[in-house]
Design a protein around this motif. Structure first.
Motif, PDB file in Angstrom:
ATOM      1  N   THR A   1       0.822  -1.222   0.000  1.00  0.00           N
ATOM      2  CA  THR A   1       0.000   0.000   0.000  1.00  0.00           C
ATOM      3  C   THR A   1       0.849   1.263   0.000  1.00  0.00           C
ATOM      4  O   THR A   1       0.524   2.257   0.642  1.00  0.00           O
ATOM      5  N   THR A   2       1.966   1.240  -0.723  1.00  0.00           N
ATOM      6  CA  THR A   2       2.752   2.440  -0.978  1.00  0.00           C
ATOM      7  C   THR A   2       2.812   2.648  -2.490  1.00  0.00           C
ATOM      8  O   THR A   2       2.493   1.744  -3.264  1.00  0.00           O
ATOM      9  N   LYS A   3       3.236   3.834  -2.895  1.00  0.00           N
ATOM     10  CA  LYS A   3       3.350   4.101  -4.333  1.00  0.00           C
ATOM     11  C   LYS A   3       4.309   3.124  -5.006  1.00  0.00           C
ATOM     12  O   LYS A   3       4.071   2.634  -6.104  1.00  0.00           O
ATOM     13  N   ARG A   4       5.406   2.838  -4.339  1.00  0.00           N
ATOM     14  CA  ARG A   4       6.442   1.993  -4.921  1.00  0.00           C
ATOM     15  C   ARG A   4       6.062   0.520  -4.852  1.00  0.00           C
ATOM     16  O   ARG A   4       6.472  -0.272  -5.706  1.00  0.00           O
ATOM     17  N   ASN A   5       5.287   0.171  -3.836  1.00  0.00           N
ATOM     18  CA  ASN A   5       4.899  -1.231  -3.633  1.00  0.00           C
ATOM     19  C   ASN A   5       3.429  -1.305  -3.213  1.00  0.00           C
ATOM     20  O   ASN A   5       3.124  -1.465  -2.032  1.00  0.00           O
ATOM     21  N   PRO A   6       2.527  -1.206  -4.168  1.00  0.00           N
ATOM     22  CA  PRO A   6       1.104  -1.175  -3.792  1.00  0.00           C
ATOM     23  C   PRO A   6       0.516  -2.524  -3.412  1.00  0.00           C
ATOM     24  O   PRO A   6      -0.499  -2.579  -2.720  1.00  0.00           O
ATOM     25  N   ILE A   7       1.113  -3.637  -3.864  1.00  0.00           N
ATOM     26  CA  ILE A   7       0.505  -4.956  -3.680  1.00  0.00           C
ATOM     27  C   ILE A   7       1.218  -5.728  -2.568  1.00  0.00           C
ATOM     28  O   ILE A   7       2.440  -5.840  -2.570  1.00  0.00           O
ATOM     29  N   PRO A   8       0.481  -6.302  -1.608  1.00  0.00           N
ATOM     30  CA  PRO A   8       1.115  -7.078  -0.539  1.00  0.00           C
ATOM     31  C   PRO A   8       1.825  -8.318  -1.090  1.00  0.00           C
ATOM     32  O   PRO A   8       1.468  -8.846  -2.143  1.00  0.00           O
TER      33      PRO A   8
ATOM     34  N   ASP B   1      -6.900  -3.829  -8.500  1.00  0.00           N
ATOM     35  CA  ASP B   1      -6.792  -2.688  -9.406  1.00  0.00           C
ATOM     36  C   ASP B   1      -7.189  -1.404  -8.697  1.00  0.00           C
ATOM     37  O   ASP B   1      -6.549  -0.353  -8.865  1.00  0.00           O
ATOM     38  N   ALA B   2      -8.235  -1.458  -7.855  1.00  0.00           N
ATOM     39  CA  ALA B   2      -8.647  -0.274  -7.090  1.00  0.00           C
ATOM     40  C   ALA B   2      -7.563   0.112  -6.086  1.00  0.00           C
ATOM     41  O   ALA B   2      -7.299   1.310  -5.871  1.00  0.00           O
ATOM     42  N   GLN B   3      -6.927  -0.884  -5.481  1.00  0.00           N
ATOM     43  CA  GLN B   3      -5.857  -0.596  -4.526  1.00  0.00           C
ATOM     44  C   GLN B   3      -4.674   0.066  -5.219  1.00  0.00           C
ATOM     45  O   GLN B   3      -4.077   1.004  -4.680  1.00  0.00           O
ATOM     46  N   VAL B   4      -4.329  -0.408  -6.407  1.00  0.00           N
ATOM     47  CA  VAL B   4      -3.228   0.203  -7.157  1.00  0.00           C
ATOM     48  C   VAL B   4      -3.548   1.651  -7.477  1.00  0.00           C
ATOM     49  O   VAL B   4      -2.708   2.547  -7.313  1.00  0.00           O
TER      50      VAL B   4
ATOM     51  N   GLY C   1      -8.558   1.062  13.719  1.00  0.00           N
ATOM     52  CA  GLY C   1      -7.549   2.093  13.527  1.00  0.00           C
ATOM     53  C   GLY C   1      -7.215   2.257  12.055  1.00  0.00           C
ATOM     54  O   GLY C   1      -7.049   1.275  11.331  1.00  0.00           O
ATOM     55  N   VAL C   2      -7.138   3.501  11.603  1.00  0.00           N
ATOM     56  CA  VAL C   2      -6.713   3.815  10.242  1.00  0.00           C
ATOM     57  C   VAL C   2      -5.467   4.685  10.327  1.00  0.00           C
ATOM     58  O   VAL C   2      -5.471   5.716  11.007  1.00  0.00           O
ATOM     59  N   GLU C   3      -4.394   4.269   9.667  1.00  0.00           N
ATOM     60  CA  GLU C   3      -3.142   5.025   9.675  1.00  0.00           C
ATOM     61  C   GLU C   3      -2.563   5.031   8.269  1.00  0.00           C
ATOM     62  O   GLU C   3      -2.459   3.981   7.636  1.00  0.00           O
ATOM     63  N   VAL C   4      -2.205   6.208   7.786  1.00  0.00           N
ATOM     64  CA  VAL C   4      -1.710   6.316   6.420  1.00  0.00           C
ATOM     65  C   VAL C   4      -0.208   6.029   6.326  1.00  0.00           C
ATOM     66  O   VAL C   4       0.267   5.490   5.335  1.00  0.00           O
ATOM     67  N   ALA C   5       0.563   6.364   7.361  1.00  0.00           N
ATOM     68  CA  ALA C   5       2.018   6.207   7.311  1.00  0.00           C
ATOM     69  C   ALA C   5       2.412   4.753   7.540  1.00  0.00           C
ATOM     70  O   ALA C   5       2.042   4.148   8.553  1.00  0.00           O
ATOM     71  N   ARG C   6       3.154   4.187   6.599  1.00  0.00           N
ATOM     72  CA  ARG C   6       3.517   2.773   6.671  1.00  0.00           C
ATOM     73  C   ARG C   6       4.245   2.430   7.954  1.00  0.00           C
ATOM     74  O   ARG C   6       3.998   1.373   8.566  1.00  0.00           O
ATOM     75  N   HIS C   7       5.144   3.292   8.400  1.00  0.00           N
ATOM     76  CA  HIS C   7       5.957   3.003   9.576  1.00  0.00           C
ATOM     77  C   HIS C   7       5.080   2.876  10.828  1.00  0.00           C
ATOM     78  O   HIS C   7       5.298   1.987  11.661  1.00  0.00           O
TER      79      HIS C   7
END
Length: 496
Positions: A41-48, A167-170, A245-251
């Motif tokens: 779920t990041t721009k560089r790596n959207p897919i788990p 596709d929606a996640q990407v 909980g919802v958190e946008v920052a991966r860390h």
């Protein structure tokens, strides 16, 4: 014999199937080194990683390939990448697979990476020649909503993407205007400092808001390390509630997941999402009983893509939409003064550090160390330079003698951030005083909420007494003292 195929492997292509049939004859095992396997779920790596692995296994069955899939943890750029990957494969197979130049050919189309394997003695063969769409090209087609990707991707990828709506996640991840390539709000943010601050402040914030929380489905947006939800979890009033909980920052999201894995929560109904709430709706209409936004809304304002006012209103409209009848939105955050445009003279101490001219902090090895050496007055001018650029605000001032004359809101933006040396470059992206409490009231009411009488602006007197007043003072241009304004808000918004 082995064919090592390193890559992120978010998308598998029909071309790769043809290539691997030719490059991996009978008896060859294709070793899929899936890099950045701990990112998603990041721009560089959207897919788990688990979805990528599922597609590879289906791909292997369909093509008749014998495959091994090994996840390789993300690493900073390094000239030892090839060696690290080979060692990760050994560890990931309990030393059952030991690759060497004598038993392995590497398939790679990235020249920089190919050179690293060649330096170790491996033979490298290219995969996609010029003119053939690479997997990342196909992924960008998905992000752009171009359905031609389906004709280029292998059916295994199409199947997994369709079943899990990837596709929606990407599209959500790659097109996100707020989150960076690696899942952070800024590239300069020290998340350890942030995590420590959230953990320390959780008890104080919970004491302020706990009497307004309604049982049921309790949502914490911007939950950071999950510290507040831990306190909700420990309150017997909410032992049958769902805690979300919802958190946008991966860390920070990773820390939430780690806590759940380590059983920091007694309630089994604790769920975490890594998501930007400015995108599509995350929760069904009228489904949330309590929404918490703690130290969050100023970030919605600061990182808005386009009109900040419209972005904030859209965010609050979304909160109202998912709030159940009788539900509540609790917002505890900083806010601007009631008279933001009032002109003030800001007198600052210049004896508490070095009085140096502003510098380009990004060029320094340790920006925080430089900021710590500066006097309060010197920090003002450094802040003015960095705040204008990073937060995209005018921050206009003139000098009356040696003292800056500026808007009260701008003066408080500096004074409330001047001690944030560790995250200076990150903090100067954010505007604490963009909206007053009256502005937030109007936004909440425009969305349809009714304000509880307990809602109020307030002043953090500890910060004023211990951090601001010893080194700064405010007066009118005529020299009359100006009282310190409100710095924070508690907004209790209910849906009838």
């Amino acid at each position: 014999m082995y064919l090592l195929f390193p890559g992120r492997h978010h998308v598998l292509t029909a071309y790769q199937a043809d290539f691997l049939r030719e490059a991996a004859p009978a008896g060859t095992t294709v070793v899929w080194a899936v890099t950045s396997s701990n990112h998603h779920t990041t721009k560089r790596n959207p897919i788990p990683f688990d979805r990528r692995e599922a597609a590879i296994e289906r791909f292997s069955m369909a093509t008749g390939l014998r495959s091994l899939v090994v996840g390789v943890t993300d690493t900073p750029p390094t000239d030892d990448f090839a060696e690290v990957t080979v060692k990760a494969i050994e560890a990931g197979t309990d030393d059952a697979v030991r690759l060497s130049p004598e038993n392995t050919v590497v398939a790679c189309s990235t020249p920089e990476v190919a050179k690293l394997y060649e330096r170790l003695g491996y033979q490298v063969i290219g995969v996609e020649p010029e003119g053939v769409a690479r997997p990342w090209d196909v992924l960008l087609m998905i992000a752009a909503g171009n359905d031609e990707w389906r004709s280029l991707a292998h059916p295994a990828t199409v199947d997994v993407f369709d079943r899990y709506r990837l596709d929606a996640q990407v599209r959500r991840c790659v097109n996100d205007p707020v989150v960076g390539d690696d899942g952070g709000l800024t590239t300069t943010r020290d998340y350890k400092t942030y995590a420590d601050a959230f953990e320390t402040a959780a008890d104080r914030k919970w004491a302020q808001i706990k009497d307004f929380v309604r049982p049921g489905r309790i949502l914490d947006i911007g939950c950071a390390t999950g510290a507040t939800l831990q306190l909700v979890d420990g309150d017997p009033r909410f032992h049958e509630s769902d805690l979300i909980g919802v958190e946008v920052a991966r860390h920070l999201y990773a820390e939430c997941v780690h806590k759940k894995e380590q059983r920091f929560f007694d309630n089994p109904n604790v769920y975490f999402y890594q998501r930007n709430m400015l995108g599509a709706a995350v929760f069904p209409p009228r489904s949330i009983d309590t929404t918490l936004t703690l130290a969050l809304t100023h970030e919605i304002w600061s990182y808005a893509d386009g009109s900040r006012a419209e972005t904030v209103q859209r965010f609050v409209d979304g909160l109202f939409a998912h709030t159940a009848p009788g539900g509540v939105w609790i917002n505890s955050d900083v806010c601007g003064p009631a008279e933001p445009d009032r002109p003030v003279v800001l007198a600052l101490d210049d004896s508490d550090g070095v009085n140096a001219e502003p510098v380009e902090l990004e060029s320094l090895a340790d920006p925080a160390a430089h900021v710590r050496t500066l006097s309060t007055r010197a920090r003002f001018f450094q802040f003015a330079q960095d705040f204008r650029r990073n937060a995209r605000v005018p921050f206009a001032y003139t000098l009356q003698g040696r003292h800056p004359v500026l808007r009260l809101a701008d003066a408080m933006d500096f004074l409330t951030r001047k001690d944030y040396a560790d995250n200076w470059l990150s903090e100067t992206h954010e505007q604490f005083c963009g909206l007053s409490f009256a502005d937030w009231t109007t936004i909440a009411q425009s969305a349809g909420f009714t304000l509880d009488p307990s809602s109020k602006p307030w002043r953090n007197n500890w910060v004023i007494t211990n951090r601001i007043a010893p080194v700064a003072s405010l007066t009118t241009p005529d020299g009359d003292p100006v009282d310190w304004p409100d710095t924070h808000q508690l907004l209790i918004a209910r849906r009838s």
